[in-house]
Each structure stands twice: as structure tokens, then as C-alpha cells.
Design an enzyme around this catalytic site. Sequence first.
Site, PDB file in Angstrom:
ATOM      1  N   HIS A  22     -11.572  31.911 -14.625  1.00 15.17           N
ATOM      2  CA  HIS A  22     -12.928  32.455 -14.640  1.00 15.17           C
ATOM      3  C   HIS A  22     -13.175  33.366 -13.434  1.00 15.17           C
ATOM      4  O   HIS A  22     -12.744  33.037 -12.315  1.00 15.17           O
ATOM      5  CB  HIS A  22     -13.957  31.323 -14.600  1.00 15.17           C
ATOM      6  CG  HIS A  22     -13.960  30.446 -15.804  1.00 15.17           C
ATOM      7  ND1 HIS A  22     -13.054  29.428 -15.983  1.00 15.17           N
ATOM      8  CD2 HIS A  22     -14.753  30.449 -16.910  1.00 15.17           C
ATOM      9  CE1 HIS A  22     -13.294  28.829 -17.137  1.00 15.17           C
ATOM     10  NE2 HIS A  22     -14.313  29.426 -17.723  1.00 15.17           N
ATOM     11  N   MET A  52      -6.494  28.111  -8.406  1.00 16.25           N
ATOM     12  CA  MET A  52      -5.679  29.222  -8.899  1.00 16.25           C
ATOM     13  C   MET A  52      -5.799  30.435  -7.992  1.00 16.25           C
ATOM     14  O   MET A  52      -4.828  31.181  -7.789  1.00 16.25           O
ATOM     15  CB  MET A  52      -6.076  29.589 -10.330  1.00 16.25           C
ATOM     16  CG  MET A  52      -5.748  28.525 -11.362  1.00 16.25           C
ATOM     17  SD  MET A  52      -4.034  27.938 -11.269  1.00 16.25           S
ATOM     18  CE  MET A  52      -3.129  29.478 -11.475  1.00 16.25           C
ATOM     19  N   GLU A  53      -6.982  30.644  -7.431  1.00 16.72           N
ATOM     20  CA  GLU A  53      -7.178  31.761  -6.512  1.00 16.72           C
ATOM     21  C   GLU A  53      -6.313  31.592  -5.261  1.00 16.72           C
ATOM     22  O   GLU A  53      -5.651  32.539  -4.802  1.00 16.72           O
ATOM     23  CB  GLU A  53      -8.655  31.870  -6.121  1.00 16.72           C
ATOM     24  CG  GLU A  53      -9.549  32.490  -7.166  1.00 16.72           C
ATOM     25  CD  GLU A  53      -9.789  31.626  -8.389  1.00 16.72           C
ATOM     26  OE1 GLU A  53     -10.280  32.141  -9.400  1.00 16.72           O
ATOM     27  OE2 GLU A  53      -9.490  30.401  -8.328  1.00 16.72           O
ATOM     28  N   ASP A 102       8.885  42.386  -1.035  1.00 17.33           N
ATOM     29  CA  ASP A 102       8.965  43.815  -1.346  1.00 17.33           C
ATOM     30  C   ASP A 102       9.224  44.659  -0.105  1.00 17.33           C
ATOM     31  O   ASP A 102      10.033  45.603  -0.130  1.00 17.33           O
ATOM     32  CB  ASP A 102       7.669  44.263  -2.016  1.00 17.33           C
ATOM     33  CG  ASP A 102       7.642  45.756  -2.275  1.00 17.33           C
ATOM     34  OD1 ASP A 102       8.520  46.247  -3.011  1.00 17.33           O
ATOM     35  OD2 ASP A 102       6.751  46.437  -1.727  1.00 17.33           O
TER      36      ASP A 102
END
Length: 318
Positions: free
Chosen positions: A75, A109-110, A124
Site C-alpha cells: 500500500h 516492506m519499505e 553496482d
Amino acid sequence: MFTHLDENGRGQMVDISEKSPTIRQAHARGSIKLKKETIDAIKNEKIKKGDVLSIAQVAAIQGVKNTPSIIPMAHPLLLNGIKVDFYFEDTYLYCDVRVKCEGKTGVEMEALTGVSCGLLTVYDMCKAIDKTMSMEKIYLVEKTGGKSGHIHAEEKKKNVYDYGVIIASDTRSSGQKEDLCIEAFKEAMPENYRLVYTKIVPDDIDQIKDQLIYLSDQEKLPLIFTSGGTGFSQRDVTPEATEEVIERSASPISDAIRLYSKEKTNAWMLSRATSGIRKNSLIINLPGSPKAVRESIYSILPSLSHGLDVLSGDFKQH
């Protein structure tokens, strides 16, 4: 049951409209294993792509903010704060992300997405000089808020608390109306709270008192809820019954519920609910509607288990 699936087995975003906002916090952690030369290059800002930790910190923040765009069923949330920390231990670079919001669903989740994005950015930026990097053990360290309360990755098994519910209602006790509040308790209370006793009684002060005394003195339940009978009607006598049986006041619990309700309804000030302690039982008056029961429970859950532990003697430190 998987709540992200509908009756046809297809994905759906869970409807959280019935939930009440609470303060939600999550702390996630992950690490990436690096060569010693890579660590030295990061510390001395010798990586050609730029300042690795500064850019990775921004990437972690961006990951947190963009979680609903990455995780399909997450959400969108109005976040209150994000804190990102990087630190070295031996040949590992750790990333800690802490997220806070006031909302209807958690921010686990954040936090986890933030850690992942931060570490991926390190990978990276350093892959030109280190082909052996490996990201390891991204996990939730801790979360607070919501129905599940406080969870810590290294926490011992939670205590289990038995509780009883007394419904005070003339119409429900006579069968004129169906009671929906008992189901609301089952839905709102965490798994480590076991509902072991329910009783529906009329709005009669003696019957309510008898039930409270029975659950405290005979059943010795650590937690007793009442639901209903806290308003201005002549038949609303639950607070009076509670006051007559408790030995010590715990009225700030009811004050906290009223303050929480203030954000939901103008009728918050019309609740006469009280709370108190009899022997080793905590008694809490709640309103008589399912929605208000759920909201009241969510408002007190963050501190409820601690209070019960202190009352039972399981928590010694002050």
C-alpha cells in the site's frame, strides 16, 4: 488463508479500510561481503562512480519511498521518517534502514526494500573492481505497531495471555440482537492473546459485578474486557460495576482510548469507560460496537503486554 488472493485465487490488494491508524515502525538490516581492497576504496572515495555510501544512502531512501511501485500488493503510505546507516564489520558492509509512519498497515516492506536498494547500489558502483561481492541475510530486525505488536528477530517466545470478554447489553442478552463484538475481539487481538471465556449479560450492575469477580477471583484471568454499557443511558452501568470491584485504578488506559477515539468521532467525550485492577486481573471497559472495540484494542496494544507482565510479576526492572 492468504489475504492477497481473492475467491478465484487471483491477486488483490488487501482492503485495510476497517483498520485504525497506529504508529508503525520497522528496522531492517542486510549486508554485502566485499574484498578488503574494495572496502579501502570505498572508505577513501576511490570508486570512479562516486561516493558510494552517500549515493547508496539516497538509493535506500528512494527504495523506501518507491516500495508500492516495486512490490505489487504494497500500500502507498505517508511516511513520517526514514533513517539509513551504513557501517563496516570485518569484510562486510552493513545497511540498516529504519522507517516510521502513522498508518493502517506496517512499514516492514519499505524497510526491507530500502536495504535491498542500498546494497544493490553498492554492488553496482563497485562491480568494476570486485567481481566476488555477495549480498547476504536481508531481514527484519524489529517492528512495532498494529495487531501483531512488537516483534524482534532475536526476541524470546512471546508470553501468552488468557483473557475474557463480558458483553453488557439488554438486547443482546435477551436475543433481540446478535452480538458482533466477540468476533471483533477475536479479529483484533494478537495470536498470543487467547480468548477463554465469553458471557453476555443484561445491563445489570450486580450481574456485571458477579462476572468480573468470578473471572478475577475464580478464573484468575490476567485480562478482562467488558464491552457496552459505558454511555449516558440510565441502563449504562458498566463503569459503576467496575468501580465497585476494582482495588486500584488504571484509568489512564481508558483516557488513552478516548484520546485515540477523538480522532475518529465527536462522541469520544461521551464515553464513561474506566479501567482498573482487581488482584492480578486488569479490567478494561470498551464500547459496545464492533468497530469501536477494534479501534480501542489497537490503541492500547503497544503497551498492553508490558502492563500485564508487570502486573503478573514477570517484569522486575523499574
